[in-house]
Write a protein that holds these residues in place. Structure first.
Motif, short mmCIF file in Angstrom:
data_model
loop_
_atom_site.label_atom_id
_atom_site.label_comp_id
_atom_site.label_asym_id
_atom_site.label_seq_id
_atom_site.Cartn_x
_atom_site.Cartn_y
_atom_site.Cartn_z
N ALA A 87 -2.37 -3.92 5.54
CA ALA A 87 -3.47 -3.03 4.84
C ALA A 87 -4.11 -3.41 3.55
CB ALA A 87 -2.58 -1.86 4.58
N THR A 88 -3.27 -4.21 2.85
CA THR A 88 -3.48 -5.13 1.59
C THR A 88 -4.75 -5.74 1.80
OG1 THR A 88 -1.42 -4.72 1.10
CG2 THR A 88 -2.73 -6.27 -0.23
N HIS A 114 0.29 2.79 -4.56
CA HIS A 114 0.61 1.44 -4.11
C HIS A 114 -0.59 0.30 -4.43
CE1 HIS A 114 1.47 -2.33 -1.58
NE2 HIS A 114 2.72 -1.38 -1.36
N ASN A 173 3.87 6.39 -1.48
CA ASN A 173 5.12 6.14 -0.86
C ASN A 173 6.41 6.22 -1.78
OD1 ASN A 173 4.73 4.18 -2.71
ND2 ASN A 173 4.94 2.38 -1.39
N ASP A 205 -6.05 5.05 1.42
CA ASP A 205 -4.92 4.36 1.86
C ASP A 205 -3.79 5.46 2.43
OD1 ASP A 205 -2.25 3.44 2.03
OD2 ASP A 205 -2.15 2.47 0.08
N SER A 228 -1.00 0.47 8.18
CA SER A 228 -0.13 -0.58 8.58
C SER A 228 0.57 -0.06 10.01
CB SER A 228 0.75 -0.78 7.51
OG SER A 228 0.28 -0.89 6.40
N TYR A 230 2.85 -1.51 11.39
CA TYR A 230 4.36 -1.59 11.28
C TYR A 230 5.04 -0.57 10.54
CZ TYR A 230 4.26 -3.33 6.56
OH TYR A 230 4.13 -3.29 5.11
N LYS A 231 4.24 0.40 10.19
CA LYS A 231 4.91 1.62 9.76
C LYS A 231 4.70 2.91 10.66
CE LYS A 231 4.32 0.02 4.87
NZ LYS A 231 5.48 -0.18 3.85
C1 LIG Z 1 1.30 3.44 0.57
C2 LIG Z 1 1.07 1.97 0.86
N1 LIG Z 1 -0.08 1.46 0.76
C3 LIG Z 1 -0.21 0.24 1.05
C4 LIG Z 1 1.07 -0.69 1.49
C5 LIG Z 1 0.82 -2.06 1.99
O1 LIG Z 1 0.79 -2.42 3.30
P1 LIG Z 1 0.63 -3.74 4.11
O2 LIG Z 1 2.02 -4.23 3.87
O3 LIG Z 1 0.17 -3.69 5.41
O4 LIG Z 1 -0.22 -4.65 3.19
C6 LIG Z 1 2.25 -0.04 1.60
C7 LIG Z 1 3.19 -0.93 1.88
O5 LIG Z 1 4.42 -0.41 1.78
C8 LIG Z 1 2.43 1.46 1.15
O6 LIG Z 1 3.53 1.89 1.39
#
Ligand SMILES: Cc1ncc(COP(=O)(O)O)c(C=O)c1O
Length: 422
Positions: A87-88, A114, A173, A205, A228, A230-231
């Motif tokens: 996502a980043t 985040h 998060n 996000d 993401s 993976y979550k």
């Molecule tokens: C709220 C939130 N945004 C973005 C991210 C980043 O995701 P990614 O690891 O896919 O870049 C996270 C990862 O913990 C997150 O909790």
């Protein structure tokens, strides 16, 4: 509303068979067997360049990943979704693609969440001489200074005729609370109109939101949205929704200049989407739908929300009980259990008998069989801005559940906490 068949859900995750209690799902969920099977099948049987004639099925399989993403976002077309490694990275790509459409003096509103949805906008603002404004979380409890939340009342005064973009995190998060997206974006757009803003876009996000509640980019009226995979029970990749109008009028392609990318997601997705992982993601929607007889994502997420509230109760009740509050336990975020509160709980133990977050996690590690974590989890500025100040080398303890966690698991965690905090 259907009751979650938790044994059936758990049977879909091979890693849960060990009996280990996974309670940092906000860091990454378990991967469903169906996702693993598809990845293995793809690599074993159809791995070739996309469109390679001898493996024509692979293009169809990758398209299935996009079909799943369209459903997860409640988007309308395959041309609205693009995959990437995280996502980043997708948000950074989106900010890069927007570069030519941001003028000096434009204003970008960000939160304290985040850094994935902050950093790209801060860097873009620096490159384009734009202005960054912050939507502050505010304390909502007289007893606990760390009980903070975001209110639309603090967002609206930030909007001016120069507001160009608001970067919002749908669910923190750390805090575990959900922003009411439809109302917030409506109020934001209305205020922008009143102020005479020419064009405002919303970048969302949904990474910490996606495993807990139903996303609806249409109803919410947002322009960009990332999750993401993976979550949400998949593998390590991510996917973004982009509104077609933004693809057409806001983006400049960031791919090789000789490629004709039209107004397709390829515009912000430099080269391969990670084919086997995209195909793996196609198994997530059938899994989620299988959780209720309705075979419908909204019904599944309602059932998930109800289960999460049930399992959240013993943990929040313990941490907010008068004895623990006297002991120095402070929840980071709100403690009420309702639809807006996901099953993600952060806390610290402060005061005369303070315990370091690291020591609490270490106590769990020593016991074995349960994973929880501590830190700032990418939301560095949220934790750094809490007052009284917290130790950034220690951070907060985070315990986060998803629907496959059982009430028995939560009770075991509460038992360990009772010992550690005695
Ligand atoms: C709220 C939130 N945004 C973005 C991210 C980043 O995701 P990614 O690891 O896919 O870049 C996270 C990862 O913990 C997150 O909790």
């Amino acid at each position: 509303m259907a009751v979650l068949d938790i044994s059936k859900a758990r049977a879909c995750f091979p890693s849960l068979r060990s009996g280990h209690i996974y309670a940092d799902n906000a860091g990454g969920s378990r991967t469903a067997q169906a996702v693993i099977d598809r990845i293995v099948d793809y690599l074993s049987n159809t791995n070739a360049q996309l469109e390679a004639g001898y493996a024509a099925v692979n293009s169809q399989r990758v398209a299935e990943g996009s079909i799943a993403a369209v459903e997860l976002f409640n988007a309308t077309s395959l041309d609205e979704v693009g995959f990437g490694s995280s996502a980043t990275m997708l948000l950074e790509n989106i900010a890069r693609a927007l570069e030519n459409d941001i003028q000096p003096g434009d204003e970008l509103i960000i939160m304290y969440e985040h850094e994935a949805n902050n950093g790209p906008w801060k860097r873009l603002a620096a490159r384009r001489n734009a202005v960054v404004k912050y939507w502050h979380p505010i304390p909502v409890s007289a007893e606990n200074p760390y009980s903070v939340t975001y209110r639309v009342e603090e967002l609206l005064p930030l909007v001016s005729s120069r507001t160009r973009l608001a970067a919002i995190t749908a669910c923190s998060n750390i805090l575990g609370s959900v922003i009411p997206m439809e109302e917030t974006v409506k109020a934001l757009r209305q205020r922008a109109k009143e102020q005479g803003a020419m064009k405002i876009e919303v970048a969302l996000d949904c990474v910490a939101y996606a495993s807990h509640r139903r996303i609806d980019v249409q109803k919410w009226d947002v322009d960009y949205c990332v999750i993401s995979v993976y979550k949400v029970f998949g593998a390590h990749n991510a996917v973004a929704y982009v509104r077609p109008a933004a693809l057409q009028t806001s983006f400049t392609s960031i791919v090789h200049d000789f490629l004709d990318v039209d107004d397709k997601p390829r515009k912000f997705q430099p080269d391969g989407p990670g084919q086997e992982l995209v195909y793996g993601a196609s198994a997530i929607v059938p899994y989620l739908k299988s959780l209720t007889p309705e075979d419908d994502l909204t019904a599944s997420f309602n059932t998930i929300a109800k289960h999460e509230q049930e399992i959240l109760t013993p943990l929040l009740r313990f941490l907010t009980d008068a004895k623990q509050v006297d002991r120095g336990v402070r929840i980071i975020g709100e403690s009420e259990i309702n639809f807006s509160r996901t099953s993600n709980v952060s806390f610290v133990v402060v005061g005369q008998n303070a315990i370091k977050s690291k020591d609490i996690v270490e106590a769990f590690n020593k016991k074995g069989g349960i994973s929880i974590q501590c830190g700032y989890f990418g939301a560095y500025y949220l934790i750094d801005n809490l007052r009284p100040k917290l130790d950034m080398n220690d951070g907060v303890v985070r315990i986060s559940f998803v629907h496959y966690n059982t009430i028995e698991e939560v009770e075991k965690i509460v038992d360990v906490l009772r010992e550690v905090l005695a």
